[in-house]
Write an enzyme that holds these catalytic residues in place. Sequence first.
Site, mmCIF file in Angstrom:
data_model
loop_
_atom_site.group_PDB
_atom_site.id
_atom_site.type_symbol
_atom_site.label_atom_id
_atom_site.label_comp_id
_atom_site.label_asym_id
_atom_site.label_seq_id
_atom_site.Cartn_x
_atom_site.Cartn_y
_atom_site.Cartn_z
ATOM 1 N N ARG A 225 0.718 -1.167 -0.168
ATOM 2 C CA ARG A 225 0.099 -0.192 0.042
ATOM 3 C C ARG A 225 0.992 0.953 0.062
ATOM 4 O O ARG A 225 1.880 1.127 0.711
ATOM 5 C CB ARG A 225 -0.981 -0.099 1.376
ATOM 6 C CG ARG A 225 -2.132 -0.916 1.227
ATOM 7 C CD ARG A 225 -3.177 -0.611 0.123
ATOM 8 N NE ARG A 225 -4.359 -1.570 0.154
ATOM 9 C CZ ARG A 225 -4.283 -2.463 -0.723
ATOM 10 N NH1 ARG A 225 -3.441 -2.966 -1.447
ATOM 11 N NH2 ARG A 225 -5.354 -3.461 -0.408
ATOM 12 N N GLU A 254 -3.907 7.013 -4.950
ATOM 13 C CA GLU A 254 -4.214 6.421 -6.118
ATOM 14 C C GLU A 254 -5.545 6.746 -6.549
ATOM 15 O O GLU A 254 -6.674 7.068 -5.722
ATOM 16 C CB GLU A 254 -4.393 4.626 -6.000
ATOM 17 C CG GLU A 254 -2.971 4.314 -5.648
ATOM 18 C CD GLU A 254 -2.781 2.807 -5.289
ATOM 19 O OE1 GLU A 254 -3.969 2.142 -5.662
ATOM 20 O OE2 GLU A 254 -2.030 2.299 -4.820
ATOM 21 N N HIS A 272 -1.161 -0.034 -10.153
ATOM 22 C CA HIS A 272 -1.709 -1.077 -9.050
ATOM 23 C C HIS A 272 -2.386 -2.376 -9.836
ATOM 24 O O HIS A 272 -3.511 -2.508 -9.847
ATOM 25 C CB HIS A 272 -2.937 -0.605 -8.168
ATOM 26 C CG HIS A 272 -3.164 -1.223 -6.854
ATOM 27 N ND1 HIS A 272 -3.622 -0.736 -5.691
ATOM 28 C CD2 HIS A 272 -3.125 -2.451 -6.727
ATOM 29 C CE1 HIS A 272 -3.680 -1.485 -4.780
ATOM 30 N NE2 HIS A 272 -3.316 -2.544 -5.391
HETATM 31 C C1 8YV Z 1 -7.123 -4.828 -5.053
HETATM 32 C C2 8YV Z 1 -5.180 -5.438 -3.882
HETATM 33 O O1 8YV Z 1 -7.759 -5.432 -4.319
HETATM 34 O O2 8YV Z 1 -5.716 -7.636 -2.825
HETATM 35 C C3 8YV Z 1 -5.483 -6.309 -2.609
HETATM 36 O O3 8YV Z 1 -5.067 -5.995 -1.494
HETATM 37 O O4 8YV Z 1 -4.574 -4.512 -3.569
HETATM 38 C C4 8YV Z 1 -5.643 -5.553 -4.904
HETATM 39 O O5 8YV Z 1 -5.922 -6.803 -5.437
HETATM 40 C C5 8YV Z 1 -7.482 -4.446 -6.560
HETATM 41 O O6 8YV Z 1 -6.838 -3.783 -7.170
HETATM 42 C C6 8YV Z 1 -8.873 -4.424 -6.365
HETATM 43 O O7 8YV Z 1 -9.406 -3.366 -5.913
#
Ligand code: 8YV
Length: 316
Positions: A225, A254, A272
Amino acid sequence: MLKPMLASVAEALAPAFAVHRLDAAPDRDAFLTEVGPRIRGLAVNAQARVDDALMDRLPNLEIVANFGVGYDTIDAAEAGRRGIVVTNTPDVLTDEVADLAVGLLLATVRQIPQADRYLRAGRWPRQPFPLTASLRGRRVGILGLGRIGRAIARRLEGFGVAIAYHGRRPQPEVAYEYHPTLVGMAQAVHVLMVVAPGGPGTEGMVDAAVLEALGPEAILVNVARGSVVDEAALIAALEAGAIHGAGLDVFAAEPHVPERLRALDRVVLLPHVGSGTHDTRAAMGGLVVDNLVSWFSGRGPLTPVAETPWPAGVGA
Ligand code: 8YV
């Protein structure tokens, strides 16, 4: 649903549930007043926050099924206090994200996207692409040796690099070197792979002191993150040459990426995409739906998060 989700999720939910869509409501407040008390489950992705204020509007909420392994947009501790179960999508994306992380590391060290741009710009006939840094002889430090961190480490073993890790506690079952402090690890490695979960516990953990400890040869890779890294300190360190380069799949705000970051040559920036393949996103969507179906057929959640263990009070 709070925001649009993968089509396969919407399609799989439709026959099983009465789906109400907050994003399609012209008046959010009126919608929550009218429909809120009838909502028993939420299917959400990282684009939507589930906080105290929203949960107040959904007094009969039983489960929040998150599309993603990270759930820092959900106040899971508050959900737990209210007896609401939160689920995420672990395991189904582990290998996919680990593949991307290693690809991003190689792309950053060897400047693969830059070399591609160089060729396309017609510069090769004039002179060869400049020599780059190397992965050879590097020590890699992994911040957060969870499922994805371990999958990255397993892949890196094949690259012949030394592997160390930092996390809340040592993991006796792994042979990698444990560092009790992040600064201590940063001093000992040339690559920092950030894989720790987001949220208040890790916010700004990779700060100016950590970047300085990494040193001018260092590469930072973040697939976790944006909040885990102090983005302003990172930009300053890159601009000053205090670290060599960075490969980033995640950012503080983002989808906005600071212009100063985009202007830098020794960074590789991805929108991402860690879990972003057809197969893996479908598997994540399937797990969101399966959690909801399992819950509402009385079989409990399949993949509850640590803050809301199931059966209630067990585990975590
Ligand atoms: C997001 C992610 O969920 O699994 C995670 O923690 O960061 C990604 O897989 C994806 O961008 C959907 O919002």
